[in-house]
Design a protein around this motif. Sequence first.
Motif, PDB file in Angstrom:
ATOM      1  N   GLU A 213      19.335  36.255 -37.174  1.00  0.00           N
ATOM      2  CA  GLU A 213      17.933  35.417 -37.179  1.00  0.00           C
ATOM      3  C   GLU A 213      17.345  34.517 -38.119  1.00  0.00           C
ATOM      4  O   GLU A 213      17.801  35.122 -39.269  1.00  0.00           O
ATOM      5  CB  GLU A 213      17.084  36.021 -35.688  1.00  0.00           C
ATOM      6  N   SER A 216      11.755  30.647 -37.499  1.00  0.00           N
ATOM      7  CA  SER A 216      10.593  29.055 -38.091  1.00  0.00           C
ATOM      8  C   SER A 216       9.535  29.409 -37.574  1.00  0.00           C
ATOM      9  O   SER A 216       9.253  30.840 -36.680  1.00  0.00           O
ATOM     10  CB  SER A 216      11.631  27.943 -37.296  1.00  0.00           C
ATOM     11  N   ASP A 218       7.334  27.744 -35.350  1.00  0.00           N
ATOM     12  CA  ASP A 218       7.939  27.547 -34.186  1.00  0.00           C
ATOM     13  C   ASP A 218       9.042  27.872 -33.073  1.00  0.00           C
ATOM     14  O   ASP A 218       9.436  27.946 -32.310  1.00  0.00           O
ATOM     15  CB  ASP A 218       8.231  26.394 -33.313  1.00  0.00           C
ATOM     16  N   GLY A 219       9.846  29.350 -33.444  1.00  0.00           N
ATOM     17  CA  GLY A 219      10.482  29.936 -32.763  1.00  0.00           C
ATOM     18  C   GLY A 219      12.238  30.850 -33.208  1.00  0.00           C
ATOM     19  O   GLY A 219      11.990  30.621 -34.574  1.00  0.00           O
ATOM     20  N   ARG A 220      13.199  31.105 -33.014  1.00  0.00           N
ATOM     21  CA  ARG A 220      14.280  31.710 -33.471  1.00  0.00           C
ATOM     22  C   ARG A 220      15.763  31.018 -33.141  1.00  0.00           C
ATOM     23  O   ARG A 220      15.760  30.648 -32.151  1.00  0.00           O
ATOM     24  CB  ARG A 220      13.989  33.079 -33.375  1.00  0.00           C
ATOM     25  N   LEU A 257      11.836  24.870 -35.340  1.00  0.00           N
ATOM     26  CA  LEU A 257      13.190  25.459 -35.280  1.00  0.00           C
ATOM     27  C   LEU A 257      13.956  23.974 -35.334  1.00  0.00           C
ATOM     28  O   LEU A 257      15.574  24.259 -35.476  1.00  0.00           O
ATOM     29  CB  LEU A 257      12.718  25.984 -33.837  1.00  0.00           C
ATOM     30  N   ARG A 258      13.993  22.788 -34.540  1.00  0.00           N
ATOM     31  CA  ARG A 258      14.594  21.741 -34.220  1.00  0.00           C
ATOM     32  C   ARG A 258      15.262  21.761 -35.716  1.00  0.00           C
ATOM     33  O   ARG A 258      17.051  21.342 -35.631  1.00  0.00           O
ATOM     34  CB  ARG A 258      13.861  20.424 -33.344  1.00  0.00           C
ATOM     35  N   GLU A 261      17.975  23.332 -36.293  1.00  0.00           N
ATOM     36  CA  GLU A 261      19.124  24.196 -35.468  1.00  0.00           C
ATOM     37  C   GLU A 261      19.910  22.749 -36.219  1.00  0.00           C
ATOM     38  O   GLU A 261      21.313  23.102 -35.455  1.00  0.00           O
ATOM     39  CB  GLU A 261      18.614  23.637 -34.486  1.00  0.00           C
TER      40      GLU A 261
END
Length: 429
Positions: A213, A216, A218-220, A257-258, A261
């Motif tokens: 994983e 970030s 704000d997310g994973r 996160l963006r 990605e």
Amino acid sequence: TVAPALAVAIPAAVMSMGSRPYAQEVVVAGAGQHEWVWAAIASGDLSAVRSAPLSFDICGVHPRYGSVLTAFLQSLLNLEGRFVTESDRGRRAKDLVDELGRRGARPDLVIPCANVRVKGLYREWRLTGDITAMQAVIQMRNDLMNFKFESEGQTEDDEDGASCDARILGELIDKYAELVAAAGHSVQRSFIPDAVIGVWESLLQDTATADVEIVSPDGRARAHSPLLAKASPVVAAMLSSEMKEGSLREVQVQEPLRVVELFLSLLYTGCVPCEGHGQPGDDGPELREGLKVAVATAFMSNSSRSVLLPAGLVGEVCSLDKAGDALVRFDGISARQWVTRRNFWRLRLAGAGEVGQLQEDIAGAFALAKRWLVAGLAEVLEERLERGLSADGFAAAAEVAELHNASRLRAACLALARNSLQVRAAYDA
């Protein structure tokens, strides 16, 4: 995008007699094994040019023809060679330039100590001194546009013929501008079937088999360690060590996160999101007075004294004439410039916030690629930043260019800063 080659202003054409010594070593072709290739180019024989051997020096200089991008001008303007039977001379010339450009021809390379004669139906030129193909064609186009004002006793047919030749040369200038814009791009391209990319995308979406994983603020995002380790020696070292990344199978990053990605999407599939740039033949945006536009693909303006409009340059539509052509005031250019409808596809609407956001995300992905030493991916992202550079995403691109010593991107940012009132105003504030 603003390629580094476009950061250098094209000087006035050198059309005077005489020459000066040129220190740089130049390969000059004469009556050698490739003379037939030069003859084919000069006559506009596209089929023969396509069969030219790889050993032919596309950037060489010929004592009679100059460069490959000036060699065919005599036949084009005097109805010789393959152009004499061609119903659309302009189309054949553009196809020829496309083929020469594909092989690496550069309209901004200097022809040292040139002595090239071009005899057209309506004017005659002697190209001398140190000159480029771009300079030569711009000067020739301008001379033909002034033909009806400078010559006495010419017929209406002569005026129409000179105007037609000027239009053909104007289209070549646009083609040459595209080659100049692409010249700084060194990233190799491959054409991969959609089905193959679909397989790669399915792997990216397969979170069940993902074993690491990326965390970030704000997310994973989940990914596959073999792919990450092969792409990045930094990640490989982290995952194979006794560090917490290796034991927890987690890698911490500072990017949102963006951005992660976007990075993974390109790493897995090789695809970068498109900003919706048009293609030749498209209608382009519907323009009206007062509308803000930006140059999506570099080209020469359609004014009588045309100028190079680098990608990312912003302007405002001042008016439209009866034919639908637009008069645009571009940042940093004192004279308003005409853009004909056939070139609207080279523009995009300016001020769209999502464009600036995408540029910021690509800048973030570029920084991550540099930090993780994913060299090939960093090259692709740097080029993508150059091609999509605009005032909206300028700050992010300039920052990563400086932090990571990206010389090409830095040059593109400096070129935009010199030409964009919007960028200068933002920093003056």
